[in-house]
Design a protein around this motif. Structure first.
Motif, PDB file in Angstrom:
ATOM      1  N   PRO A 333      24.268  18.816  -2.879  1.00  0.00           N
ATOM      2  CA  PRO A 333      23.510  19.618  -3.586  1.00  0.00           C
ATOM      3  C   PRO A 333      21.855  19.062  -3.430  1.00  0.00           C
ATOM      4  CG  PRO A 333      25.310  18.738  -5.187  1.00  0.00           C
ATOM      5  CD  PRO A 333      25.436  18.503  -3.831  1.00  0.00           C
ATOM      6  N   ASN A 334      21.266  17.843  -2.812  1.00  0.00           N
ATOM      7  CA  ASN A 334      20.191  17.578  -3.093  1.00  0.00           C
ATOM      8  C   ASN A 334      19.713  17.950  -1.394  1.00  0.00           C
ATOM      9  OD1 ASN A 334      17.941  16.232  -3.336  1.00  0.00           O
ATOM     10  ND2 ASN A 334      18.295  14.712  -1.266  1.00  0.00           N
ATOM     11  N   MET A 335      20.784  18.360  -0.494  1.00  0.00           N
ATOM     12  CA  MET A 335      20.147  18.265   1.225  1.00  0.00           C
ATOM     13  C   MET A 335      19.476  19.904   0.553  1.00  0.00           C
ATOM     14  SD  MET A 335      23.543  16.896   3.168  1.00  0.00           S
ATOM     15  CE  MET A 335      21.990  18.420   4.270  1.00  0.00           C
ATOM     16  N   THR A 356      38.586  17.892  11.407  1.00  0.00           N
ATOM     17  CA  THR A 356      39.247  18.283  12.265  1.00  0.00           C
ATOM     18  C   THR A 356      39.907  20.022  12.477  1.00  0.00           C
ATOM     19  OG1 THR A 356      41.571  17.983  10.411  1.00  0.00           O
ATOM     20  CG2 THR A 356      40.286  15.814  11.797  1.00  0.00           C
ATOM     21  N   THR A 357      39.420  20.250  11.948  1.00  0.00           N
ATOM     22  CA  THR A 357      40.510  21.894  11.744  1.00  0.00           C
ATOM     23  C   THR A 357      39.047  22.913  11.378  1.00  0.00           C
ATOM     24  OG1 THR A 357      40.954  22.124   9.443  1.00  0.00           O
ATOM     25  CG2 THR A 357      42.130  21.690  11.365  1.00  0.00           C
ATOM     26  N   LYS A 358      38.989  23.818  12.131  1.00  0.00           N
ATOM     27  CA  LYS A 358      38.230  25.150  11.552  1.00  0.00           C
ATOM     28  C   LYS A 358      37.924  25.334  10.246  1.00  0.00           C
ATOM     29  CE  LYS A 358      34.322  28.281  12.908  1.00  0.00           C
ATOM     30  NZ  LYS A 358      34.346  28.826  13.600  1.00  0.00           N
ATOM     31  N   GLU A 359      39.464  25.522   9.572  1.00  0.00           N
ATOM     32  CA  GLU A 359      39.574  26.110   8.988  1.00  0.00           C
ATOM     33  C   GLU A 359      39.287  25.359   7.227  1.00  0.00           C
ATOM     34  OE1 GLU A 359      42.046  27.934  11.728  1.00  0.00           O
ATOM     35  OE2 GLU A 359      41.758  25.816  11.175  1.00  0.00           O
ATOM     36  N   ALA A 360      39.056  24.355   7.400  1.00  0.00           N
ATOM     37  CA  ALA A 360      39.237  23.186   6.682  1.00  0.00           C
ATOM     38  C   ALA A 360      37.501  23.252   6.337  1.00  0.00           C
ATOM     39  CB  ALA A 360      39.219  21.642   6.690  1.00  0.00           C
ATOM     40  N   TYR A 361      36.246  22.963   7.302  1.00  0.00           N
ATOM     41  CA  TYR A 361      35.433  23.537   7.746  1.00  0.00           C
ATOM     42  C   TYR A 361      34.732  24.845   7.004  1.00  0.00           C
ATOM     43  CZ  TYR A 361      30.881  25.243   9.591  1.00  0.00           C
ATOM     44  OH  TYR A 361      29.566  26.016   9.995  1.00  0.00           O
ATOM     45  N   GLN A 362      35.341  25.847   6.871  1.00  0.00           N
ATOM     46  CA  GLN A 362      34.891  27.489   6.949  1.00  0.00           C
ATOM     47  C   GLN A 362      35.427  27.516   5.176  1.00  0.00           C
ATOM     48  OE1 GLN A 362      33.534  29.475   9.227  1.00  0.00           O
ATOM     49  NE2 GLN A 362      32.584  29.766   6.795  1.00  0.00           N
ATOM     50  N   LYS A 363      36.447  26.844   4.867  1.00  0.00           N
ATOM     51  CA  LYS A 363      36.781  27.553   3.427  1.00  0.00           C
ATOM     52  C   LYS A 363      35.639  26.355   2.418  1.00  0.00           C
ATOM     53  CE  LYS A 363      40.268  26.372  -0.212  1.00  0.00           C
ATOM     54  NZ  LYS A 363      41.637  25.659  -0.057  1.00  0.00           N
ATOM     55  N   TYR A 364      34.936  25.031   3.489  1.00  0.00           N
ATOM     56  CA  TYR A 364      34.408  24.653   2.803  1.00  0.00           C
ATOM     57  C   TYR A 364      32.501  25.252   2.653  1.00  0.00           C
ATOM     58  CZ  TYR A 364      31.266  20.633   1.047  1.00  0.00           C
ATOM     59  OH  TYR A 364      30.300  20.047  -0.296  1.00  0.00           O
ATOM     60  N   VAL A 365      32.430  26.011   3.592  1.00  0.00           N
ATOM     61  CA  VAL A 365      31.119  26.249   3.637  1.00  0.00           C
ATOM     62  C   VAL A 365      30.694  27.477   2.936  1.00  0.00           C
ATOM     63  CG1 VAL A 365      29.569  27.431   5.802  1.00  0.00           C
ATOM     64  CG2 VAL A 365      30.688  25.011   6.079  1.00  0.00           C
ATOM     65  N   ASP A 366      31.769  28.152   3.475  1.00  0.00           N
ATOM     66  CA  ASP A 366      31.932  29.259   2.508  1.00  0.00           C
ATOM     67  C   ASP A 366      32.074  29.077   0.437  1.00  0.00           C
ATOM     68  OD1 ASP A 366      32.030  30.674   4.633  1.00  0.00           O
ATOM     69  OD2 ASP A 366      34.513  31.126   4.664  1.00  0.00           O
ATOM     70  N   GLU A 369      28.289  27.655   0.153  1.00  0.00           N
ATOM     71  CA  GLU A 369      27.501  28.720   0.703  1.00  0.00           C
ATOM     72  C   GLU A 369      26.364  28.099   1.013  1.00  0.00           C
ATOM     73  OE1 GLU A 369      25.857  30.827  -2.609  1.00  0.00           O
ATOM     74  OE2 GLU A 369      27.348  31.753  -2.801  1.00  0.00           O
ATOM     75  N   LEU A 370      27.066  27.291   2.149  1.00  0.00           N
ATOM     76  CA  LEU A 370      25.825  26.437   3.124  1.00  0.00           C
ATOM     77  C   LEU A 370      25.317  27.875   4.305  1.00  0.00           C
ATOM     78  CD1 LEU A 370      28.105  23.061   3.454  1.00  0.00           C
ATOM     79  CD2 LEU A 370      26.324  23.918   1.787  1.00  0.00           C
TER      80      LEU A 370
END
Length: 442
Positions: A333-335, A356-366, A369-370
């Protein structure tokens, strides 16, 4: 898990019989697999006993009842201790073999508190300590061999070191008593255990040493490595020396220790050590970053070649993070707020993701809304802690937030929270507050 969080994850102890420092590695290695989930998400190599700062005397831990009574008396003398209602039979001590009792100890350390208030956590921690100490005494009553006894000592140090949270004086006095009681023990495993403890104490006192004394101490440890080979105990001591020296006027000394250690690691027969030689060189490289250009290469999470040169002229936060890292998520949030405020003035963020997985990364990014670019290898073997940039710069804990100026030179290795906000104000100027529109203005 409260008790476990007070123990270091890289505690390693060898089986008895050898006369080198290496004999204390094997049992500690087994313990290391149990001691995870630290306060900061990390791959810290800091040795076990740096946080083990106290324990009860042997006389105080003969029975569970006596142990709890001593804990309560000690806690009563410490300011701010507050009791909470916790069932006294939460951890009944079972009968069983030494292995079964060690399994019980592990389960106790992994049991979370139901009451998450400060008072509830403290009360739960006390019961954990009581149970671990009582189980240790039951193991000792069976007159175990040196290997098991050394593991018991290590468990006591960890459990009672955690007691510093509510009874620090009792813990400090207790650990001294316990260590003093072992001084006359001539068994090789105990002798080496104490030798390592003394080395660790010297590491803690490095800041007060003269340069000459510090150099003598460093040569003493490397001399042990030359004589007996590198094991995980001496490795832990040397990395702790590097961290202790890694700042101010002693940075060059820390770099020298890391580089020399990496040379030895590359020749080690222990694959776990030899495989980390590159990260150790990275730690030295990281120490030299402040004031210098930071090189960043790789692929974005979308598979494109990253263009670091395109960021010249901007102040950039390089953030090593992962979606599973709680402290990383807490900083998001601060970033985002700083990017919204300072983005128009020339601030940008580049993430280096350690999922370690693209799925875990993408789920959080979406979900969050990074909007900024993240680097993530398209090769599975180069994800997580094997991320090439994390290895290149010796990143062993996240979040690691590095701020670079418009020329790409590092100005901070810990640009988080209010520190980040202040640095952005220095680099890009204060944010001008928009005046509210006057009533009736066109």
């Amino acid at each position: 898990m409260q008790l476990q969080n007070h123990q270091r994850r890289d505690s390693v102890v060898h089986s008895a019989g050898s006369k080198s420092l290496g004999m204390v590695a094997k049992t500690r290695l087994n313990l290391r697999n149990e001691l995870k989930n630290m306060r900061r998400i990390n791959l810290s190599d800091e040795i076990f006993s740096r946080l083990v700062v106290g324990c009860f005397t042997l006389a105080l831990i003969a029975t569970p009842a006596v142990a709890q009574d001593a804990a309560e008396k000690g806690a009563a003398t410490e300011k701010g201790d507050t009791e909470a209602e916790v069932p006294e039979e939460l951890f009944p001590i079972p009968e069983g073999t030494a292995d079964e009792l060690f399994q019980f100890i592990t389960s106790v350390k992994r049991t979370p508190a139901k009451d998450r208030s400060a008072e509830g956590l403290n009360a739960h921690l006390k019961l954990q300590i009581e149970a671990v100490l009582a189980a240790c005494e039951k193991i000792l009553a069976g007159e175990p061999d040196e290997k098991v006894e050394l593991k018991v000592i290590t468990e006591k140090l960890g459990a009672l070191g955690a007691m510093t949270r509510y009874a620090p004086k009792l813990s400090r006095d207790g650990i001294k008593s316990l260590m003093d009681s072992l001084e006359s023990d001539t068994r090789p495993a105990i002798v080496d255990f104490l030798r390592v403890r003394k080395l660790e104490q010297k590491v803690a006192g490095l800041a007060a040493m003269s340069e000459a004394d510090r150099n003598v101490f460093i040569e003493e440890v490397f001399g042990m490595v030359d004589a007996n080979g590198l094991d995980r105990t001496t490795y832990g001591i040397l990395t702790s020396i590097g961290r202790a020296l890694g700042g101010g006027d002693t940075t060059d000394a820390a770099v020298a220790v890391y580089m020399r250690l990496a040379d030895v690691m590359e020749k080690s027969d222990d694959e776990a050590l030899s495989s980390r030689a590159g990260r150790t060189r990275g730690a030295a490289r990281s120490l030299k970053l402040p004031g210098n250009f930071m090189e960043i290469t790789g692929k974005t999470a979308e598979g494109e070649t990253f263009d670091w040169a395109a960021y010249r002229g901007k102040v950039v936060l390089v953030d090593f993070w992962a979606s599973w890292c709680g402290p990383c998520r807490a900083e998001i949030p601060n970033m985002k707020a700083q990017l919204e405020a300072y983005g128009p003035k020339g601030f940008a963020i580049v993430g280096v993701n350690l999922d370690t997985t693209k799925e875990a990364y993408q789920k959080y990014v979406d979900k969050e809304e990074l909007s900024w670019t993240n680097l993530m290898s398209d090769k599975e073997e180069e994800r997580g802690w094997n991320n090439p940039l994390a290895n290149y710069y010796g990143v062993s804990g996240i979040p690691t937030a590095i701020l670079v100026d418009k020329e790409g030179k590092v100005i901070s290795m810990s640009a988080r929270g209010t520190r980040l906000n202040a640095l952005l104000a220095e680099q890009l100027g204060p944010i001008e507050e928009t005046e509210p529109a006057k009533e009736g203005a066109e």
